[in-house]
Scaffold this motif. Sequence first.
Motif, PDB file in Angstrom:
ATOM      1  N   THR A  51      -5.909   7.782  15.806  1.00  0.00           N
ATOM      2  CA  THR A  51      -5.738   6.288  15.803  1.00  0.00           C
ATOM      3  C   THR A  51      -7.203   5.909  14.957  1.00  0.00           C
ATOM      4  O   THR A  51      -7.080   4.926  14.018  1.00  0.00           O
ATOM      5  CB  THR A  51      -5.776   5.423  16.848  1.00  0.00           C
ATOM      6  N   SER A  52      -8.195   6.486  15.273  1.00  0.00           N
ATOM      7  CA  SER A  52      -9.442   6.306  14.576  1.00  0.00           C
ATOM      8  C   SER A  52      -9.272   6.424  13.069  1.00  0.00           C
ATOM      9  O   SER A  52      -9.738   6.050  12.092  1.00  0.00           O
ATOM     10  CB  SER A  52     -10.435   6.923  15.298  1.00  0.00           C
ATOM     11  N   THR A  53      -8.792   7.676  12.660  1.00  0.00           N
ATOM     12  CA  THR A  53      -8.653   8.090  11.172  1.00  0.00           C
ATOM     13  C   THR A  53      -7.771   7.152  10.631  1.00  0.00           C
ATOM     14  O   THR A  53      -8.075   6.834   9.320  1.00  0.00           O
ATOM     15  CB  THR A  53      -8.133   9.438  11.205  1.00  0.00           C
ATOM     16  N   THR A  54      -6.741   6.843  11.279  1.00  0.00           N
ATOM     17  CA  THR A  54      -5.949   6.006  10.389  1.00  0.00           C
ATOM     18  C   THR A  54      -6.603   4.434  10.169  1.00  0.00           C
ATOM     19  O   THR A  54      -6.415   3.983   8.798  1.00  0.00           O
ATOM     20  CB  THR A  54      -4.405   5.692  11.234  1.00  0.00           C
ATOM     21  N   TRP A  55      -7.410   3.951  11.113  1.00  0.00           N
ATOM     22  CA  TRP A  55      -8.100   2.735  10.950  1.00  0.00           C
ATOM     23  C   TRP A  55      -8.898   2.852   9.711  1.00  0.00           C
ATOM     24  O   TRP A  55      -9.097   2.092   9.165  1.00  0.00           O
ATOM     25  CB  TRP A  55      -8.825   2.579  12.126  1.00  0.00           C
ATOM     26  N   SER A  56      -9.788   3.909   9.726  1.00  0.00           N
ATOM     27  CA  SER A  56     -10.726   4.257   8.764  1.00  0.00           C
ATOM     28  C   SER A  56     -10.314   4.195   7.582  1.00  0.00           C
ATOM     29  O   SER A  56     -10.674   3.735   6.551  1.00  0.00           O
ATOM     30  CB  SER A  56     -11.548   5.646   9.223  1.00  0.00           C
ATOM     31  N   ALA A  57      -9.149   4.877   7.159  1.00  0.00           N
ATOM     32  CA  ALA A  57      -8.416   5.144   5.771  1.00  0.00           C
ATOM     33  C   ALA A  57      -8.081   3.631   5.411  1.00  0.00           C
ATOM     34  O   ALA A  57      -8.248   3.358   4.294  1.00  0.00           O
ATOM     35  CB  ALA A  57      -7.250   5.787   5.956  1.00  0.00           C
ATOM     36  N   VAL A  58      -7.426   2.759   6.320  1.00  0.00           N
ATOM     37  CA  VAL A  58      -7.349   1.275   5.937  1.00  0.00           C
ATOM     38  C   VAL A  58      -8.374   0.681   5.669  1.00  0.00           C
ATOM     39  O   VAL A  58      -8.695  -0.089   4.614  1.00  0.00           O
ATOM     40  CB  VAL A  58      -6.267   0.680   6.934  1.00  0.00           C
ATOM     41  N   GLU A  59      -9.533   0.683   6.507  1.00  0.00           N
ATOM     42  CA  GLU A  59     -10.836   0.017   6.499  1.00  0.00           C
ATOM     43  C   GLU A  59     -11.504   0.178   5.298  1.00  0.00           C
ATOM     44  O   GLU A  59     -11.983  -0.386   4.534  1.00  0.00           O
ATOM     45  CB  GLU A  59     -11.640   0.222   7.672  1.00  0.00           C
ATOM     46  N   ARG A  60     -11.542   1.679   5.184  1.00  0.00           N
ATOM     47  CA  ARG A  60     -12.376   2.278   3.828  1.00  0.00           C
ATOM     48  C   ARG A  60     -11.810   1.737   2.400  1.00  0.00           C
ATOM     49  O   ARG A  60     -12.361   1.328   1.433  1.00  0.00           O
ATOM     50  CB  ARG A  60     -12.721   3.507   3.941  1.00  0.00           C
TER      51      ARG A  60
ATOM     52  N   THR B 204      -8.743   2.652  21.576  1.00  0.00           N
ATOM     53  CA  THR B 204      -9.374   3.084  20.359  1.00  0.00           C
ATOM     54  C   THR B 204      -9.415   1.943  19.432  1.00  0.00           C
ATOM     55  O   THR B 204     -10.475   1.909  18.745  1.00  0.00           O
ATOM     56  CB  THR B 204      -8.488   3.927  19.569  1.00  0.00           C
ATOM     57  N   ALA B 205      -8.434   1.176  19.014  1.00  0.00           N
ATOM     58  CA  ALA B 205      -8.327  -0.045  18.261  1.00  0.00           C
ATOM     59  C   ALA B 205      -9.609  -1.127  18.652  1.00  0.00           C
ATOM     60  O   ALA B 205     -10.269  -1.729  17.765  1.00  0.00           O
ATOM     61  CB  ALA B 205      -7.032  -0.645  18.152  1.00  0.00           C
ATOM     62  N   PHE B 206      -9.737  -1.356  20.063  1.00  0.00           N
ATOM     63  CA  PHE B 206     -10.862  -2.066  20.578  1.00  0.00           C
ATOM     64  C   PHE B 206     -12.125  -1.621  20.033  1.00  0.00           C
ATOM     65  O   PHE B 206     -12.818  -2.397  19.678  1.00  0.00           O
ATOM     66  CB  PHE B 206     -10.854  -2.259  21.676  1.00  0.00           C
ATOM     67  N   VAL B 207     -12.452  -0.177  20.323  1.00  0.00           N
ATOM     68  CA  VAL B 207     -13.664   0.436  19.843  1.00  0.00           C
ATOM     69  C   VAL B 207     -13.906   0.180  18.429  1.00  0.00           C
ATOM     70  O   VAL B 207     -15.067  -0.295  17.958  1.00  0.00           O
ATOM     71  CB  VAL B 207     -13.738   1.680  20.078  1.00  0.00           C
ATOM     72  N   ARG B 208     -13.069   0.287  17.507  1.00  0.00           N
ATOM     73  CA  ARG B 208     -12.819   0.287  16.032  1.00  0.00           C
ATOM     74  C   ARG B 208     -13.258  -1.119  15.769  1.00  0.00           C
ATOM     75  O   ARG B 208     -14.086  -1.741  14.805  1.00  0.00           O
ATOM     76  CB  ARG B 208     -11.857   0.828  15.224  1.00  0.00           C
ATOM     77  N   LEU B 209     -12.609  -2.157  16.332  1.00  0.00           N
ATOM     78  CA  LEU B 209     -12.869  -3.571  16.175  1.00  0.00           C
ATOM     79  C   LEU B 209     -14.338  -4.021  16.530  1.00  0.00           C
ATOM     80  O   LEU B 209     -15.123  -4.514  15.772  1.00  0.00           O
ATOM     81  CB  LEU B 209     -11.981  -4.185  16.967  1.00  0.00           C
ATOM     82  N   LEU B 210     -15.053  -3.348  17.652  1.00  0.00           N
ATOM     83  CA  LEU B 210     -16.312  -3.514  18.027  1.00  0.00           C
ATOM     84  C   LEU B 210     -17.181  -3.100  16.937  1.00  0.00           C
ATOM     85  O   LEU B 210     -18.314  -3.672  16.674  1.00  0.00           O
ATOM     86  CB  LEU B 210     -16.582  -2.956  19.546  1.00  0.00           C
TER      87      LEU B 210
END
Length: 254
Positions: free
Chosen positions: A223-232, A32-38
């Motif tokens: 995992t994706s939701t947590t990534w999105s929160a930090v990213e946004r 998931t982290a790899f997909v979000r990084l891409l």
Amino acid sequence: MSAFASLVEQLADLLQPLFHGSSAAAAIILFTAFVRLLVHPLSRAAARGQRARAVLQPRVAELRKQHAKDPKKLQQAVMALHAEEKVSPLSGCLPSLFQLPAFFLLYHLFSNREIGGRTNGLLTHRLFAAPLGERWADALGGDGIFGPAGLVYLGLFVLVGAVATFNYRRMKLIMAANPPSVSVGGEALPGLASAAKFAPFMSFLTLFSVAVMPLAAALYMVTSTTWSAVERAVLYRWQLTPQAGTRPLAQSST
């Protein structure tokens, strides 16, 4: 599907010395982290596009007043303005669209008992005591809400609730700094005020999704939701500035 299953199995084997029985769960989180990084470059582009659209809002409001009685001319004028300023109204959708294939692959991978005519060995993997192919209802039907598997889901719910609360508070701050317009040309738009009030609560819908989907897909979503929160919070920090939309377009950058 079988090739994707082999990829997850190989990644889980690599992580097995560190995570033991939860190696497949760790593989899903890393995947998931790899997909979000891409997808991150698209997310940055979407943030720049949204900031540019925010800057254009006063001009869009003027166009709405000019063409209040002619929706077709209004649409053409807004499209011409976006083209002139090189702003794409669809850029914000791209990050989500590119993630959908990865999510659906994981969902189907852990929803099928057979992959390529063979028994799906990934269903034997767990996150601690919870099988990756089962749902919260299965945990409740087993040892109950406070059983070993039930506690895994409670931990996920706490994490999702914390992220949703963070998003809720951030959205309230954004709406306080830049109150959403609920009228055009002095006339109220039906339903827009209610939608604006409901928007901060949208993040809490993830709790329902985690409860009804296979644990593997739920791990991807958490995992994706947590990534999105930090990213946004990083890419859209300009939204916390009052009247961000009134800045000149040339000053917008992320």
